[in-house]
Design a protein around this motif. Structure first.
Motif, PDB file in Angstrom:
ATOM      1  N   THR A   1       0.471  -1.305   0.091  1.00 33.31           N
ATOM      2  CA  THR A   1       0.053   0.146   0.302  1.00 33.31           C
ATOM      3  C   THR A   1       0.822   1.629   0.147  1.00 33.31           C
ATOM      4  O   THR A   1       1.863   1.145   0.456  1.00 33.31           O
ATOM      5  CB  THR A   1      -0.859   0.087   1.114  1.00 33.31           C
ATOM      6  N   THR A   2       0.378   2.549  -0.332  1.00 38.18           N
ATOM      7  CA  THR A   2       1.305   3.574  -0.415  1.00 38.18           C
ATOM      8  C   THR A   2       0.658   4.458   0.038  1.00 38.18           C
ATOM      9  O   THR A   2      -0.814   5.275   0.322  1.00 38.18           O
ATOM     10  CB  THR A   2       1.092   4.002  -2.127  1.00 38.18           C
ATOM     11  N   THR A   3       1.036   5.774   1.220  1.00 42.19           N
ATOM     12  CA  THR A   3       0.514   6.508   2.478  1.00 42.19           C
ATOM     13  C   THR A   3       0.573   7.318   2.216  1.00 42.19           C
ATOM     14  O   THR A   3       2.175   7.571   1.899  1.00 42.19           O
ATOM     15  CB  THR A   3       0.821   6.221   3.818  1.00 42.19           C
ATOM     16  N   ALA A   4       0.060   8.815   2.072  1.00 45.42           N
ATOM     17  CA  ALA A   4       0.787   9.901   1.737  1.00 45.42           C
ATOM     18  C   ALA A   4       0.400  10.751   3.209  1.00 45.42           C
ATOM     19  O   ALA A   4      -0.339  10.186   3.199  1.00 45.42           O
ATOM     20  CB  ALA A   4       0.002  10.910   0.477  1.00 45.42           C
ATOM     21  N   VAL A   5       1.455  10.541   3.498  1.00 40.10           N
ATOM     22  CA  VAL A   5       1.901  11.872   5.244  1.00 40.10           C
ATOM     23  C   VAL A   5       2.111  13.337   4.685  1.00 40.10           C
ATOM     24  O   VAL A   5       2.541  12.933   3.907  1.00 40.10           O
ATOM     25  CB  VAL A   5       2.561  10.986   5.339  1.00 40.10           C
ATOM     26  N   GLY A   6       1.650  14.146   5.383  1.00 34.08           N
ATOM     27  CA  GLY A   6       2.390  15.320   6.158  1.00 34.08           C
ATOM     28  C   GLY A   6       3.215  15.282   6.412  1.00 34.08           C
ATOM     29  O   GLY A   6       3.818  14.738   6.748  1.00 34.08           O
ATOM     30  N   ALA A   7       3.920  16.810   6.292  1.00 31.80           N
ATOM     31  CA  ALA A   7       5.073  17.146   7.464  1.00 31.80           C
ATOM     32  C   ALA A   7       5.351  17.116   8.718  1.00 31.80           C
ATOM     33  O   ALA A   7       6.304  16.764   8.715  1.00 31.80           O
ATOM     34  CB  ALA A   7       5.748  18.090   6.976  1.00 31.80           C
ATOM     35  N   ASP A   8       4.112  16.572   9.347  1.00 36.07           N
ATOM     36  CA  ASP A   8       3.866  15.834  10.379  1.00 36.07           C
ATOM     37  C   ASP A   8       3.789  14.631  10.936  1.00 36.07           C
ATOM     38  O   ASP A   8       3.718  14.529  12.138  1.00 36.07           O
ATOM     39  CB  ASP A   8       2.545  16.893  11.273  1.00 36.07           C
ATOM     40  N   GLY A   9       3.882  14.286  10.242  1.00 29.64           N
ATOM     41  CA  GLY A   9       4.010  12.606   9.818  1.00 29.64           C
ATOM     42  C   GLY A   9       2.167  12.299  10.039  1.00 29.64           C
ATOM     43  O   GLY A   9       1.251  10.785   9.542  1.00 29.64           O
ATOM     44  N   ALA A  10       1.742  13.222  10.052  1.00 27.66           N
ATOM     45  CA  ALA A  10       0.051  12.521   9.815  1.00 27.66           C
ATOM     46  C   ALA A  10      -0.496  12.144   8.845  1.00 27.66           C
ATOM     47  O   ALA A  10      -0.464  12.274   7.380  1.00 27.66           O
ATOM     48  CB  ALA A  10      -0.640  14.043  10.070  1.00 27.66           C
ATOM     49  N   ARG A  11      -1.132  10.857   9.033  1.00 17.22           N
ATOM     50  CA  ARG A  11      -2.150  10.578   7.213  1.00 17.22           C
ATOM     51  C   ARG A  11      -2.689  11.205   6.846  1.00 17.22           C
ATOM     52  O   ARG A  11      -3.940  11.953   7.335  1.00 17.22           O
ATOM     53  CB  ARG A  11      -2.158   9.306   8.016  1.00 17.22           C
ATOM     54  N   GLN A  12      -2.653  11.147   5.395  1.00 13.05           N
ATOM     55  CA  GLN A  12      -3.512  11.871   3.987  1.00 13.05           C
ATOM     56  C   GLN A  12      -4.383  11.062   3.325  1.00 13.05           C
ATOM     57  O   GLN A  12      -5.233  11.682   2.583  1.00 13.05           O
ATOM     58  CB  GLN A  12      -2.678  12.912   3.565  1.00 13.05           C
ATOM     59  N   GLY A  13      -3.798   9.786   3.714  1.00 15.34           N
ATOM     60  CA  GLY A  13      -4.572   8.993   2.241  1.00 15.34           C
ATOM     61  C   GLY A  13      -4.146   7.578   2.374  1.00 15.34           C
ATOM     62  O   GLY A  13      -2.594   7.972   2.218  1.00 15.34           O
ATOM     63  N   GLN A  14      -4.407   6.276   1.423  1.00 16.26           N
ATOM     64  CA  GLN A  14      -3.396   4.940   1.641  1.00 16.26           C
ATOM     65  C   GLN A  14      -3.851   4.447   0.437  1.00 16.26           C
ATOM     66  O   GLN A  14      -5.840   4.219   0.869  1.00 16.26           O
ATOM     67  CB  GLN A  14      -3.179   4.316   2.795  1.00 16.26           C
ATOM     68  N   TYR A  15      -3.629   4.116  -0.123  1.00 21.09           N
ATOM     69  CA  TYR A  15      -4.197   3.429  -1.515  1.00 21.09           C
ATOM     70  C   TYR A  15      -3.468   1.725  -2.152  1.00 21.09           C
ATOM     71  O   TYR A  15      -2.250   1.426  -1.611  1.00 21.09           O
ATOM     72  CB  TYR A  15      -5.003   3.696  -2.870  1.00 21.09           C
ATOM     73  N   VAL A  16      -4.140   0.798  -2.674  1.00 18.45           N
ATOM     74  CA  VAL A  16      -3.106  -0.115  -3.262  1.00 18.45           C
ATOM     75  C   VAL A  16      -2.124  -0.193  -4.614  1.00 18.45           C
ATOM     76  O   VAL A  16      -3.061   0.674  -4.997  1.00 18.45           O
ATOM     77  CB  VAL A  16      -4.047  -1.075  -3.189  1.00 18.45           C
ATOM     78  N   SER A  17      -1.159  -0.817  -4.481  1.00 20.83           N
ATOM     79  CA  SER A  17      -0.279  -0.315  -5.334  1.00 20.83           C
ATOM     80  C   SER A  17       0.555  -1.561  -6.220  1.00 20.83           C
ATOM     81  O   SER A  17       1.473  -1.234  -7.179  1.00 20.83           O
ATOM     82  CB  SER A  17       0.975   1.135  -4.936  1.00 20.83           C
ATOM     83  N   VAL A  18      -0.145  -2.778  -5.418  1.00 20.02           N
ATOM     84  CA  VAL A  18       0.290  -3.528  -5.881  1.00 20.02           C
ATOM     85  C   VAL A  18      -0.221  -4.696  -4.938  1.00 20.02           C
ATOM     86  O   VAL A  18      -0.582  -4.623  -4.053  1.00 20.02           O
ATOM     87  CB  VAL A  18       1.549  -4.246  -6.455  1.00 20.02           C
TER      88      VAL A  18
END
Length: 475
Positions: A132-149
Motif C-alpha cells: 500500500t502507498t500512504t501520503a503523509v504530511g510534514a508532521d507525519g499525519a496520514r492523508q490517504g492510503q491506497y493499494v499499489s500492487v
C-alpha cells in the motif's frame, strides 16, 4: 561486571572496526577506535534512556514522540476497506508538503486483512499480499492510503532504486497450485510511488530475471544499476546474489519492467551467487567470521536455472561452490557499496558458528565483504539489559550511525548504533513482543517511520534528532 555470557555492548566495544560511521549524505565509513568501557545502567547513550509510554505502545527517549499513522484492520484505505495486516519494510519518498510511504504487507494466506485485488494492480488473484502507498504530511499525519500492487505473497523487504521507485520482494518459493495460488511466486516487483494510476498494468509485472526464491532485500548500485539481493532461507541456508544488467541497459523509470517484458526478458542480464575466500581458502558460511574487521574476497558463480523450475536456486550449488548464511535480511546502499544483515546463526540450523547478528559491507570496487558489526548471542532476550538480538531491516541515519529493526526473542527494540560503534535502544515495543520492521527516515530527516508488524501499526517518530552521543568518552 556481569559474569553472564558475552554482553553484547561490551563485545561491540572491545573489538576493532565495530563502528558504522555515517556521513550526512547517507554514506557509511568504518571507524577504528580503541576499546571503551561497558555503559553503566541509565547512562545517556544514543538519545538517552527510554521513557515508558503511558499508552503502552512505544517508549522513546525524552523529547521524542510518535504518531500512529495507520492501524491494520482499523484504518481505512481509499475506497473504504481496512488497511492490510502485517506491514513490513517501507520505502519513503519526498513529495511536496510531506512524504510518500510504500509499505510491504507480509501476507501469506490466513492473515485477517489481505490486500484487495484491484484491476490492473493484481498479479495473482489467488494471493493476498502486496503493497500500500500512504501520503503523509510534514508532521507525519496520514492523508490517504491506497493499494499499489496486489496478488503477491509474503512481501517482506525490498529496496529503493536510484530512480525513485520501490522494489518489493516476495519471501517465498510457492508454486501455482499451492495454497490456492494460481501462479508461481518468489519474485520481485517494482512500485511507483507517484500515484495508483502510475502502477496500473505495471506493478504486477514480475521481474523474473532477478530469480525466483525467498527474496528478502535489494540494494541498487546507482552507477551501474547492478542489483544485490539477499535470500532468507534454510535447508540449506540462503545465498547473496548479484544481478548484472545486459549491455546497453540504463536504469530509470519503467526500465526494469520493460526489460522483463522484452523478448528473452525472463533471463535478461546475469544472476550470480556469491562465493567468499580468505587467503585462497573457500569460506562455506558467513557465520564463521567471529571478529569485526574480517575481510573476504568475493567471486561470483552463475545461477544455472534462476526460475527454479525443478530445484530451488540455492540447492543448485554444492556447499563448496558458494558461501551461505542463515537469515540474510535487510540491505542499504551507502559509501559506494551495499550493507547487508545476517540476523542470527545457530549450529543447529547448519551454521558454522553462532551469533545474534552480523552487519556486512560489500565493496564492489574491491570485490570484498567486510564484517562491520557482530552481535554476540543474547543471554536473556526477555530482560532489557542493553543486549539485542535478531537485527533485520537496516537504515542509515542522517545524524550518524544506523538504525536496526530488532526481530529476535523477547523484548523488541529499534536499535541504534552510533558512528563510534556503540549500540543503544532508540525505541522499545511496549505493546507486545512483535518485531519492528522497515525503519527509514523521511528525506528531510525529521521523521523516522517504522512498523510494529502485529497487530499492524505504522508509526512516525519525531523529536530532537542530533548526532547520538556515546559513552563517557563522548563524541
Amino acid at each position: 561486571m556481569s559474569t553472564a555470557p558475552l554482553n553484547r555492548r561490551r563485545f561491540l566495544g572491545r573489538t576493532a572496526l565495530t563502528g558504522l560511521g555515517v556521513a550526512l549524505a547517507g554514506s557509511v565509513d568504518a571507524l577504528v577506535r580503541p576499546a571503551f568501557a561497558s555503559a553503566a545502567p541509565g547512562q545517556a547513550i544514543g538519545y538517552g534512556p527510554l521513557v515508558p509510554d503511558p499508552n503502552r505502545i512505544l517508549s522513546l527517549p525524552v523529547g521524542f514522540s510518535y504518531t500512529v499513522v495507520s492501524r491494520s484492520g482499523e484504518t481505512q484505505l481509499d475506497g473504504g476497506v481496512p488497511v492490510p495486516s502485517d506491514p513490513d519494510a517501507i520505502g519513503v519518498f519526498a513529495r511536496p508538503g510531506g512524504s510518500t510511504l510504500v509499505t510491504n504487507h507480509e501476507i501469506g494466506s490466513d492473515e485477517p486483512f489481505g490486500v484487495p485485488a484491484l484491476d490492473g494492480l493484481t498479479y495473482d488473484t489467488g494471493a493476498r499480499g502486496g503493497t500500500t502507498t500512504t501520503a503523509v504530511g510534514a508532521d507525519g499525519a496520514r492523508q490517504g492510503q491506497y493499494v499499489s500492487v496486489a496478488g503477491t505473497v509474503n512481501n517482506c523487504a525490498g529496496g529503493i532504486t536510484p530512480w525513485g521507485t520501490w522494489l518489493t520482494c516476495e519471501e517465498t518459493e510457492a508454486r501455482a497450485g499451492e495454497g490456492g495460488f494460481l501462479l508461481d511466486h518468489g519474485y520481485v516487483f517494482e512500485v511507483d510511488p507517484a500515484s495508483q494510476d502510475a502502477n496500473r498494468g505495471k506493478s504486477p509485472v514480475p521481474l523474473k530475471f532477478l530469480g525466483r526464491y525467498a527474496h528478502e532485500a535489494v540494494a541498487v548500485d546507482p552507477a551501474s544499476s547492478t542489483i544485490y539481493l539477499t535470500e532468507d532461507a534454510s535447508g540449506p541456508n540462503g545465498l547473496y546474489y548479484r544481478w548484472t544488467p545486459p549491455q546497453g541497459f540504463r536504469g530509470g523509470p519503467n526500465a526494469l519492467r520493460e526489460l522483463a517484458e522484452s523478448p528473452g526478458g525472463d533471463t535478461a542480464g546475469a544472476l550470480q551467487a556469491m562465493a567468499c575466500f580468505q587467503g585462497g581458502t573457500h569460506v562455506p558460511d558467513l557465520s564463521q567470521a567471529t571478529e569485526p574487521g574480517t575481510v573476504y574476497s568475493v567471486q561470483w558463480v552463475g545461477v544455472p536455472d534462476r526460475d527454479a523450475t525443478s530445484t530451488s536456486v540455492r540447492k543448485q550449488f554444492g556447499n563448496d561452490a558458494v558461501t551461505r548464511s542463515r537469515k540474510l535480511e535487510g540491505q542499504w546502499w551507502g559509501d559506494g557499496g551495499a550493507y547487508f544483515v545476517a540476523s542470527y546463526a545457530r549450529t543447529s540450523d547448519g551454521s558454522v558458528a553462532e551469533h545474534d547478528g552480523q552487519v556486512w559491507f560489500f565493496d564492489p570496487a574491491k570485490q570484498t565483504i567486510t564484517l562491520k558489526t557482530l552481535f554476540g548471542v543474547n543471554p536473556d532476550p526477555a530482560v532489557d539489559t542493553g543486549n539485542y538480538d535478531g537485527p533485520d531491516n537496516i537504515t542509515v541515519s542522517p545524524y550518524g550511525g544506523v538504525i536496526l529493526a530488532e526481530d529476535g526473542e523477547g523484548i523488541s527494540h529499534l536499535v541504534g548504533v552510533t558512528a563510534e560503534g556503540e549500540p543503544f535502544a532508540m525505541a522499545r515495543n511496549e505493546l507486545n513482543d512483535s518485531e519492528f520492521c522497515g525503519p527509514v527516515f523521511s528525506a528531510d530527516g525529521r521523521i523516522l517511520f517504522a512498523n510494529i508488524q502485529s497487530p499492524g501499526l505504522t508509526l512516525a517518530i519525531t523529536g530532537p534528532w542530533h548526532r547520538p552521543t556515546t559513552s563517557i568518552f563522548g563524541s
